[in-house]
Design a protein around this motif. Structure first.
Motif, PDB file in Angstrom:
ATOM      1  N   UNK A  75       3.067  21.418  30.055  1.00 34.46           N
ATOM      2  CA  UNK A  75       2.626  22.708  30.588  1.00 34.46           C
ATOM      3  C   UNK A  75       2.264  23.635  29.428  1.00 34.46           C
ATOM      4  N   UNK A  76       3.122  23.639  28.430  1.00 32.84           N
ATOM      5  CA  UNK A  76       2.880  24.478  27.256  1.00 32.84           C
ATOM      6  C   UNK A  76       1.575  24.105  26.576  1.00 32.84           C
ATOM      7  N   UNK A  77       1.353  22.784  26.454  1.00 39.32           N
ATOM      8  CA  UNK A  77       0.113  22.313  25.834  1.00 39.32           C
ATOM      9  C   UNK A  77      -1.091  22.790  26.622  1.00 39.32           C
ATOM     10  N   UNK A  78      -0.956  22.703  27.974  1.00 38.91           N
ATOM     11  CA  UNK A  78      -2.049  23.114  28.840  1.00 38.91           C
ATOM     12  C   UNK A  78      -2.417  24.556  28.561  1.00 38.91           C
ATOM     13  N   UNK A  79      -1.413  25.408  28.466  1.00 34.89           N
ATOM     14  CA  UNK A  79      -1.661  26.832  28.239  1.00 34.89           C
ATOM     15  C   UNK A  79      -2.234  27.044  26.845  1.00 34.89           C
ATOM     16  N   UNK A  80      -1.631  26.362  25.862  1.00 33.83           N
ATOM     17  CA  UNK A  80      -2.099  26.508  24.487  1.00 33.83           C
ATOM     18  C   UNK A  80      -3.547  26.051  24.400  1.00 33.83           C
ATOM     19  N   UNK A  81      -3.858  24.961  25.132  1.00 29.08           N
ATOM     20  CA  UNK A  81      -5.203  24.410  25.115  1.00 29.08           C
ATOM     21  C   UNK A  81      -6.182  25.409  25.689  1.00 29.08           C
ATOM     22  N   UNK A  82      -5.804  26.009  26.840  1.00 34.60           N
ATOM     23  CA  UNK A  82      -6.685  26.985  27.467  1.00 34.60           C
ATOM     24  C   UNK A  82      -6.963  28.123  26.489  1.00 34.60           C
ATOM     25  N   UNK A  83      -5.929  28.514  25.734  1.00 34.51           N
ATOM     26  CA  UNK A  83      -6.099  29.626  24.803  1.00 34.51           C
ATOM     27  C   UNK A  83      -6.940  29.203  23.596  1.00 34.51           C
ATOM     28  N   UNK A  84      -6.617  28.010  23.029  1.00 34.91           N
ATOM     29  CA  UNK A  84      -7.295  27.605  21.803  1.00 34.91           C
ATOM     30  C   UNK A  84      -8.727  27.157  22.071  1.00 34.91           C
ATOM     31  N   UNK A  85      -9.041  26.893  23.360  1.00 37.84           N
ATOM     32  CA  UNK A  85     -10.378  26.422  23.667  1.00 37.84           C
ATOM     33  C   UNK A  85     -11.382  27.571  23.768  1.00 37.84           C
ATOM     34  N   UNK A  86     -10.922  28.781  23.531  1.00 38.97           N
ATOM     35  CA  UNK A  86     -11.841  29.921  23.587  1.00 38.97           C
ATOM     36  C   UNK A  86     -12.979  29.694  22.599  1.00 38.97           C
ATOM     37  N   UNK A  87     -14.216  29.947  23.007  1.00 43.11           N
ATOM     38  CA  UNK A  87     -15.357  29.702  22.134  1.00 43.11           C
ATOM     39  C   UNK A  87     -15.224  30.471  20.821  1.00 43.11           C
ATOM     40  N   UNK A  88     -15.780  29.867  19.752  1.00 47.28           N
ATOM     41  CA  UNK A  88     -15.772  30.587  18.481  1.00 47.28           C
ATOM     42  C   UNK A  88     -14.743  30.078  17.504  1.00 47.28           C
ATOM     43  N   UNK A  89     -13.771  29.308  17.986  1.00 48.50           N
ATOM     44  CA  UNK A  89     -12.720  28.849  17.077  1.00 48.50           C
ATOM     45  C   UNK A  89     -13.110  27.584  16.319  1.00 48.50           C
ATOM     46  N   UNK A  90     -14.012  26.790  16.896  1.00 45.56           N
ATOM     47  CA  UNK A  90     -14.393  25.545  16.237  1.00 45.56           C
ATOM     48  C   UNK A  90     -15.447  25.783  15.164  1.00 45.56           C
ATOM     49  N   UNK A  91     -15.443  24.895  14.163  1.00 45.81           N
ATOM     50  CA  UNK A  91     -16.416  24.975  13.077  1.00 45.81           C
ATOM     51  C   UNK A  91     -17.456  23.865  13.304  1.00 45.81           C
ATOM     52  N   UNK A  92     -18.651  24.265  13.726  1.00 48.41           N
ATOM     53  CA  UNK A  92     -19.672  23.285  14.117  1.00 48.41           C
ATOM     54  C   UNK A  92     -20.096  22.387  12.951  1.00 48.41           C
ATOM     55  N   UNK A  93     -20.076  22.922  11.725  1.00 48.52           N
ATOM     56  CA  UNK A  93     -20.498  22.115  10.578  1.00 48.52           C
ATOM     57  C   UNK A  93     -19.505  20.981  10.328  1.00 48.52           C
ATOM     58  N   UNK A  94     -18.218  21.312  10.428  1.00 48.18           N
ATOM     59  CA  UNK A  94     -17.203  20.250  10.282  1.00 48.18           C
ATOM     60  C   UNK A  94     -17.316  19.265  11.440  1.00 48.18           C
TER      61      UNK A  94
END
Ligand code: HEC
Ligand code: HEC
Length: 207
Positions: free
Chosen positions: A15-34
């Motif tokens: 459950x915690x992972x699910x919530x963390x995932x929803x939060x961390x999946x917010x656009x802008x956090x990933x580095x497209x070049x990497x």
């Protein structure tokens, strides 16, 4: 007793992972070049260099929703969405890698869609926009958008390969893809074979 406690902890973790995932999946956090470097290394052989896969069994990822991509990858990795093909490519990747990959694919330009059978596409469009009130199938545009581009957790379906879509509908109907919303199971169960084929052709034809 110990066993039960461990189970409870595991459930709480998931459950915690699910919530963390929803939060961390917010656009802008990933580095497209990497993400591009990772994709070239481990994914492009099947999904194509820019996510426009040439093989109908491998889904197109170009222009797919970032949040959706991040969640599906995590679900493959952790076994909630089962695929013997996909999981091995994700096991050694961490959350940041997945966010980077999601950012990369979301930014790629979807290739122009190919036209299909005109009569099927017409019937599929009607179903996509109106659903089927007799059999209780909701319209698809409410979640996947009128132009099929999706948003956030609702995937882009525009331009997707017909064969991939048909396989996913089969998995939903058989209860084998169950990491997401229940409505997709209901949709897949209630559509006739002809309707499924028609709506898939329509989605594939959308730009
Ligand atoms: C050997 C071919 C192959 C390789 C390599 C591969 N994939 Fe896949 N991928 C597939 C197949 C097949 C599916 C459909 C799985 C299913 O049936 O649900 C898929 C599905 C996906 C999906 C779900 C798309 C959707 O619309 O739901 C994502 C995201 C994805 N792959 C990302 C990746 C990433 C990132 C990599 C590299 C780390 C990768 N794949 C490597 C074959 C591959
Ligand atoms: C209430 C919202 C909702 C409605 C209505 C809906 N979908 Fe979906 N659909 C989703 C979500 C969310 C997903 C993401 C995956 C999951 O949850 O399993 C999805 C996944 C899909 C996928 C898999 C995409 C991929 O890349 O693997 C297809 C194909 C699809 N839907 C087709 C349809 C069709 C066709 C209809 C209309 C007959 C429809 N959906 C109606 C919410 C909806």
């Amino acid at each position: 007793m110990r066993f039960r406690v461990r189970h409870f902890t595991k459930a709480a973790l998931v459950l915690g992972f699910g919530l963390a995932c929803a939060a961390s999946a917010a656009p802008g956090k990933g580095d497209a070049a990497k993400g591009a470097a990772l994709a070239a290394q481990s994914c492009s052989s099947c999904h194509g260099p820019d996510g426009n896969s040439a093989v109908a069994a491998f889904p197109k990822l170009a222009g797919q929703q970032e949040q959706y991509l991040a969640r599906e990858m995590k679900d493959f990795k952790e076994g909630r969405r089962e695929s013997e093909v996909m999981a091995p490519f994700l096991v050694s990747l961490n959350d940041q890698d997945l966010a980077d990959l999601a950012a990369f694919y979301a930014k790629q330009k979807p290739a122009a869609a190919k036209g299909g059978d005109a009569a099927l596409i017409k019937a599929g469009k009607k179903l996509y926009l109106e659903g089927n009130s007799k059999s209780g199938v909701p319209s698809c545009d409410g979640c996947h958008e009128e132009d099929g581009t999706g948003s956030k957790k609702f995937p882009r379906v525009a331009g997707q390969h017909v064969d991939y879509i048909l396989e996913q509908m089969r998995l939903y109907a058989a209860g084998k893809r169950k990491n997401g919303v229940k409505v997709m199971l209901t949709v897949a169960e209630r559509l006739t074979e002809q309707e499924t084929r028609a709506v898939s052709e329509y989605m594939a034809s959308m730009e």
